[in-house]
Design a protein around this motif. Structure first.
Motif, PDB file in Angstrom:
ATOM      1  N   ILE A 404       0.812  -1.214   0.000  1.00 51.02           N
ATOM      2  CA  ILE A 404       0.000   0.000   0.000  1.00 51.02           C
ATOM      3  C   ILE A 404       0.850   1.270   0.000  1.00 51.02           C
ATOM      4  O   ILE A 404       0.309   2.374   0.035  1.00 51.02           O
ATOM      5  N   GLY A 405       2.161   1.144  -0.049  1.00 49.20           N
ATOM      6  CA  GLY A 405       3.030   2.304  -0.211  1.00 49.20           C
ATOM      7  C   GLY A 405       3.291   3.110   1.035  1.00 49.20           C
ATOM      8  O   GLY A 405       3.773   4.244   0.945  1.00 49.20           O
ATOM      9  N   ILE A 406       3.011   2.567   2.207  1.00 48.48           N
ATOM     10  CA  ILE A 406       3.266   3.313   3.448  1.00 48.48           C
ATOM     11  C   ILE A 406       4.746   3.280   3.808  1.00 48.48           C
ATOM     12  O   ILE A 406       5.311   4.269   4.275  1.00 48.48           O
ATOM     13  N   THR A 407       5.397   2.151   3.602  1.00 51.56           N
ATOM     14  CA  THR A 407       6.818   2.011   3.914  1.00 51.56           C
ATOM     15  C   THR A 407       7.541   1.336   2.762  1.00 51.56           C
ATOM     16  O   THR A 407       6.934   0.674   1.925  1.00 51.56           O
ATOM     17  N   PHE A 408       8.872   1.515   2.736  1.00 56.89           N
ATOM     18  CA  PHE A 408       9.715   0.771   1.805  1.00 56.89           C
ATOM     19  C   PHE A 408      10.989   0.369   2.542  1.00 56.89           C
ATOM     20  O   PHE A 408      11.336   0.939   3.589  1.00 56.89           O
ATOM     21  N   ALA A 409      11.692  -0.627   2.016  1.00 52.78           N
ATOM     22  CA  ALA A 409      12.875  -1.169   2.687  1.00 52.78           C
ATOM     23  C   ALA A 409      14.024  -1.270   1.704  1.00 52.78           C
ATOM     24  O   ALA A 409      13.822  -1.456   0.498  1.00 52.78           O
ATOM     25  N   THR A 410      15.251  -1.170   2.226  1.00 50.19           N
ATOM     26  CA  THR A 410      16.453  -1.222   1.395  1.00 50.19           C
ATOM     27  C   THR A 410      17.454  -2.213   1.980  1.00 50.19           C
ATOM     28  O   THR A 410      17.480  -2.445   3.190  1.00 50.19           O
ATOM     29  N   GLY A 411      18.277  -2.785   1.110  1.00 51.05           N
ATOM     30  CA  GLY A 411      19.337  -3.691   1.527  1.00 51.05           C
ATOM     31  C   GLY A 411      20.677  -3.205   1.002  1.00 51.05           C
ATOM     32  O   GLY A 411      20.773  -2.687  -0.114  1.00 51.05           O
ATOM     33  N   SER A 412      21.733  -3.394   1.799  1.00 50.56           N
ATOM     34  CA  SER A 412      22.992  -2.731   1.490  1.00 50.56           C
ATOM     35  C   SER A 412      24.196  -3.651   1.670  1.00 50.56           C
ATOM     36  O   SER A 412      24.105  -4.749   2.244  1.00 50.56           O
ATOM     37  N   MET A 413      25.315  -3.139   1.188  1.00 51.73           N
ATOM     38  CA  MET A 413      26.604  -3.800   1.357  1.00 51.73           C
ATOM     39  C   MET A 413      27.056  -3.777   2.822  1.00 51.73           C
ATOM     40  O   MET A 413      27.951  -4.536   3.209  1.00 51.73           O
ATOM     41  N   ASP A 414      26.443  -2.928   3.639  1.00 50.34           N
ATOM     42  CA  ASP A 414      26.824  -2.869   5.061  1.00 50.34           C
ATOM     43  C   ASP A 414      26.195  -3.994   5.890  1.00 50.34           C
ATOM     44  O   ASP A 414      26.187  -3.938   7.122  1.00 50.34           O
ATOM     45  N   LYS A 415      25.611  -5.001   5.198  1.00 46.92           N
ATOM     46  CA  LYS A 415      25.048  -6.209   5.814  1.00 46.92           C
ATOM     47  C   LYS A 415      23.757  -5.950   6.590  1.00 46.92           C
ATOM     48  O   LYS A 415      23.346  -6.767   7.408  1.00 46.92           O
ATOM     49  N   THR A 416      23.130  -4.813   6.355  1.00 48.07           N
ATOM     50  CA  THR A 416      21.882  -4.482   7.036  1.00 48.07           C
ATOM     51  C   THR A 416      20.784  -4.186   6.023  1.00 48.07           C
ATOM     52  O   THR A 416      21.049  -3.853   4.865  1.00 48.07           O
ATOM     53  N   ALA A 417      19.560  -4.296   6.486  1.00 43.74           N
ATOM     54  CA  ALA A 417      18.393  -3.804   5.751  1.00 43.74           C
ATOM     55  C   ALA A 417      17.725  -2.751   6.623  1.00 43.74           C
ATOM     56  O   ALA A 417      17.778  -2.828   7.857  1.00 43.74           O
ATOM     57  N   ARG A 418      17.115  -1.756   5.992  1.00 48.46           N
ATOM     58  CA  ARG A 418      16.511  -0.660   6.752  1.00 48.46           C
ATOM     59  C   ARG A 418      15.108  -0.372   6.227  1.00 48.46           C
ATOM     60  O   ARG A 418      14.857  -0.457   5.019  1.00 48.46           O
ATOM     61  N   LEU A 419      14.228  -0.027   7.162  1.00 51.23           N
ATOM     62  CA  LEU A 419      12.835   0.280   6.863  1.00 51.23           C
ATOM     63  C   LEU A 419      12.644   1.785   6.901  1.00 51.23           C
ATOM     64  O   LEU A 419      13.059   2.443   7.857  1.00 51.23           O
ATOM     65  N   TRP A 420      11.980   2.324   5.858  1.00 53.73           N
ATOM     66  CA  TRP A 420      11.804   3.768   5.725  1.00 53.73           C
ATOM     67  C   TRP A 420      10.331   4.103   5.530  1.00 53.73           C
ATOM     68  O   TRP A 420       9.544   3.259   5.099  1.00 53.73           O
ATOM     69  N   GLN A 421      10.031   5.365   5.813  1.00 50.43           N
ATOM     70  CA  GLN A 421       8.721   5.927   5.495  1.00 50.43           C
ATOM     71  C   GLN A 421       8.967   7.204   4.704  1.00 50.43           C
ATOM     72  O   GLN A 421       9.848   7.998   5.058  1.00 50.43           O
ATOM     73  N   PRO A 422       8.213   7.429   3.589  1.00 52.10           N
ATOM     74  CA  PRO A 422       8.531   8.558   2.706  1.00 52.10           C
ATOM     75  C   PRO A 422       8.636   9.908   3.397  1.00 52.10           C
ATOM     76  O   PRO A 422       9.446  10.745   2.995  1.00 52.10           O
ATOM     77  N   ASP A 423       7.837  10.154   4.429  1.00 48.27           N
ATOM     78  CA  ASP A 423       7.844  11.476   5.057  1.00 48.27           C
ATOM     79  C   ASP A 423       8.753  11.576   6.278  1.00 48.27           C
ATOM     80  O   ASP A 423       8.711  12.572   6.992  1.00 48.27           O
ATOM     81  N   ILE A 424       9.577  10.547   6.515  1.00 51.78           N
ATOM     82  CA  ILE A 424      10.512  10.578   7.647  1.00 51.78           C
ATOM     83  C   ILE A 424      11.933  10.404   7.111  1.00 51.78           C
ATOM     84  O   ILE A 424      12.211   9.437   6.400  1.00 51.78           O
ATOM     85  N   PRO A 425      12.867  11.303   7.437  1.00 50.81           N
ATOM     86  CA  PRO A 425      14.198  11.275   6.815  1.00 50.81           C
ATOM     87  C   PRO A 425      15.134  10.195   7.344  1.00 50.81           C
ATOM     88  O   PRO A 425      16.159   9.934   6.728  1.00 50.81           O
ATOM     89  N   HIS A 426      14.819   9.585   8.456  1.00 49.72           N
ATOM     90  CA  HIS A 426      15.713   8.578   9.031  1.00 49.72           C
ATOM     91  C   HIS A 426      15.030   7.213   8.993  1.00 49.72           C
ATOM     92  O   HIS A 426      13.790   7.124   8.941  1.00 49.72           O
ATOM     93  N   PRO A 427      15.789   6.112   9.042  1.00 53.05           N
ATOM     94  CA  PRO A 427      15.170   4.781   9.003  1.00 53.05           C
ATOM     95  C   PRO A 427      14.356   4.496  10.262  1.00 53.05           C
ATOM     96  O   PRO A 427      14.752   4.850  11.373  1.00 53.05           O
ATOM     97  N   LEU A 428      13.217   3.819  10.073  1.00 44.03           N
ATOM     98  CA  LEU A 428      12.371   3.439  11.206  1.00 44.03           C
ATOM     99  C   LEU A 428      12.910   2.205  11.914  1.00 44.03           C
ATOM    100  O   LEU A 428      12.793   2.069  13.127  1.00 44.03           O
ATOM    101  N   ARG A 429      13.477   1.264  11.149  1.00 38.26           N
ATOM    102  CA  ARG A 429      14.002   0.016  11.697  1.00 38.26           C
ATOM    103  C   ARG A 429      15.310  -0.311  10.986  1.00 38.26           C
ATOM    104  O   ARG A 429      15.501   0.038   9.820  1.00 38.26           O
TER     105      ARG A 429
END
Length: 606
Positions: A404-429
């Protein structure tokens, strides 16, 4: 001497009266005995009149078009503003509310236009869920109550209650924080009359789509057919038809393949929106390119004067209906060019290679991730950069959005995944646990879980609310390149360098089956429905599998030249593949129809 039946009954009645008298209980209040006919009638009345629904409401007021729109928008906004762990459960209510509001608006005399406007405004919310989008599109084709009878899917939806299960905490939150404090009579009426809201373990409850696809066995209900009273022959015929429908193989999707040409820079990713109209790609030059896959009905003009700051009053839209003189003046302006076919719009902002790009489910925003360790949000309509998110320490390989487009998640070379929300500049999880790069990521359809695949050869399942790892899937013998969860949410598919596709039971954390056939690394997976799985690999083939069949899971095989960049299933049941080659043409037996969104082609860029 034996006691007769009448004497036994009298003896039992006398014993009960004596028991009640000894305890000072009124003997005339309860009825001590009833006939078989009275008992049967009482059971029927209790069954038909009682409600399992946890929400009760007595409707009174007349439906109003503006009020219906306002109540739905307010409820949707309230869900978005709720705590993260409430959102996935509460979002279940949007689908039945949207459908029944639209149907009720059709019942207002002379209001089909208002119903269709409501449908068009909120249609994109459900396009990310393959189980919902087909029904929502069929619903939009209905213009009156009379037409419902001619559409079996809609008629079935209207005649049956939609089941939603909420945890006790979520139900209390909904009841006390919204239903009791807000003006939402229409929402209450629909939840009371059309929806079965039950309190329990919502993750363990199957939806009606699970039962229709045969992934769950429906429980016996009070309305089950009485086999003893029905003709056995008719029952057997019905069972045979149901088995054919449930077990029959789904129809294979249509397939379209696009090949992108870029003489100077190499494209690294490709993604198509849910309608199959736009394509976004990322390249080694750090630019995001936006294409239109279908010809534009109107000419597209672009003012390429970057030194001019335009005000809101200066922006005008010129079409073929505009005043002829003004239209000609625009065409001949020294700073405006008529955009030709086969050219992309460039979205600039990244300082490193763009490894992945996606459209959010509303098809209005684009998210891209890059070697520069940033995530960027773009406006699809005008190409504006809306936000840049920082948090990862090394290049970001992948990005995925919930349904539903409320959150999105990313995966990185730093061995972590992070959860984001479009209107918040820092990762939620921040999901920490992999021993290598996180190369692929996806959401569970209910939004409560995130699945990640890594070069440490494992797939992990995390909770979105508290970032706990609840499942670890092991078995791959190489890097895991992609992971996707089926629309029903009970199984997932993973693949990678070992050339095999593994189907997992998420509840039991075990392999159901392995799909073999690719001769090189498998790079992309996409589900058509809960049975149909599509895959693409470096062996230059796209394969379509029916995961429920026995030894003959492979349905279709398509061969293509070039490297696959993306594989997407559109809302029209069309599988679109994006490849990278040295040729700029489309391979589905049609001429290339890639037209630009808003940009112009320059000699320096292709």
């Amino acid at each position: 001497m034996s006691i007769s039946k009448k004497t036994k009954t009298d003896f039992i009645t006398a014993s009960i009266k004596k028991y009640l008298t000894a305890r000072n209980i009124d003997q005339h209040q309860p009825k001590l005995q009833i006939s078989v006919e009275e008992h049967a009638l009482k059971c029927v009345i209790d069954r038909e009149c009682s409600l399992r629904n946890a929400i009760s409401y007595s409707p009174s007021e007349t439906l109003d078009q503006q009020s219906a729109e306002a109540q739905y928008m307010n409820f949707k906004s309230w869900i978005s503003g709720s705590a993260d762990h409430f959102i996935p459960e509460l979002a279940q209510l949007l689908y039945p509310l949207f459908s029944h509001i639209y149907i009720r608006l059709l019942g207002i005399p002379g209001a089909p236009a208002a119903a269709h406007r409501f449908h068009n405004r909120h249609l994109s919310t459900f396009m990310g869920n393959p189980e919902f989008k087909q029904f929502i599109q069929q619903l939009g084709e209905i213009s009156s109550f009379e037409e419902i009878e001619h559409c079996p899917a809609v008629a079935s939806f209207v005649s049956a209650r939609y089941c939603v299960t909420l945890t006790k905490q979520t139900y209390n939150h909904l009841h006390s924080r919204y239903l009791e404090t807000s003006e939402c009579s229409l929402i209450l009426s629909i939840l009371n009359q059309e929806v079965d809201v039950m309190v329990g373990d919502w993750l363990g409850a199957g939806s009606r789509h699970d039962y229709r696809s045969g992934l769950l066995t429906p429980p016996l209900s009070d309305h089950s057919m009485d086999v003893e009273d029905a003709e056995k022959e008719e029952v057997d015929r019905f069972e045979d038809l149901r088995k054919i429908i449930r077990d029959g193989s789904p129809a294979a999707p249509s397939v379209s393949l696009y090949r992108l040409q870029n003489a100077e820079e190499v494209c690294l990713s490709g993604e198509v929106d849910h309608q199959g109209i736009h394509l976004v790609s990322g390249g080694e030059d750090g630019q995001v390119r936006l294409w239109r896959l279908q010809p534009s009905e109107e000419p597209v003009f672009l003012d390429y004067t970057s030194s001019t700051v335009k005000l809101g009053c200066d922006s005008e839209t010129f079409t073929s209906d505009t005043n002829a003189a003004a239209y000609q003046q625009l065409r001949t302006s020294a700073t405006v060019k008529d955009v030709g076919n086969g050219v992309a719009r460039y979205l600039r902002g990244h300082s490193g290679s763009v490894y992945d790009t996606i459209f959010l489910p509303d098809d209005k925003l684009i998210v891209s991730v890059s070697e520069d360790s940033t995530v960027r949000l773009w406006d699809k309509s005008n190409g504006a950069g809306l936000a840049a998110y920082h948090g990862h320490l090394y290049p970001i390989w992948c990005v995925a959005s919930d349904t539903i487009g409320i959150t999105f998640a990313t995966g990185s070379m730093d061995k972590t995944a992070r959860l984001w929300q479009p209107d918040i500049p820092h990762p939620l999880r921040v999901f920490v646990g992999h021993e290598g790069d996180v190369d692929c990521i996806t959401f569970h359809p209910n939004g409560a879980y995130v699945l990640t695949g890594s070069c440490d050869r494992t797939v992990r399942m995390w909770t979105s609310s508290d970032q706990k790892c609840v499942r670890t899937f092991t078995g791959h013998k190489g890097v895991v390149s992609d992971v996707k969860v089926s629309p029903c949410g009970s199984i997932a598919a993973t693949t990678g360098e070992d050339k095999k596709i593994r189907i997992w039971d998420l509840a039991q954390c075990k392999i159901i089956k392995e799909l073999k056939g690719h001769t090189d690394r498998v790079t992309n997976l996409v589900w058509g429905d809960s049975r149909l799985l599509c895959s693409a690999g470096l062996d230059n083939t796209i394969r379509i599998w029916d995961v429920k069949l026995g030894d003959s899971e492979l349905r279709e095989t398509y061969t293509f030249p070039g490297t696959i960049l993306g594989l997407n299933m559109t809302s029209m049941n069309t599988l679109i593949g994006i490849t990278r080659t040295t040729s700029a043409q489309m391979i589905n037996s049609m001429e290339s129809m890639m037209t630009p969104v808003t940009n112009i082609k320059t000699q320096q860029q292709s």
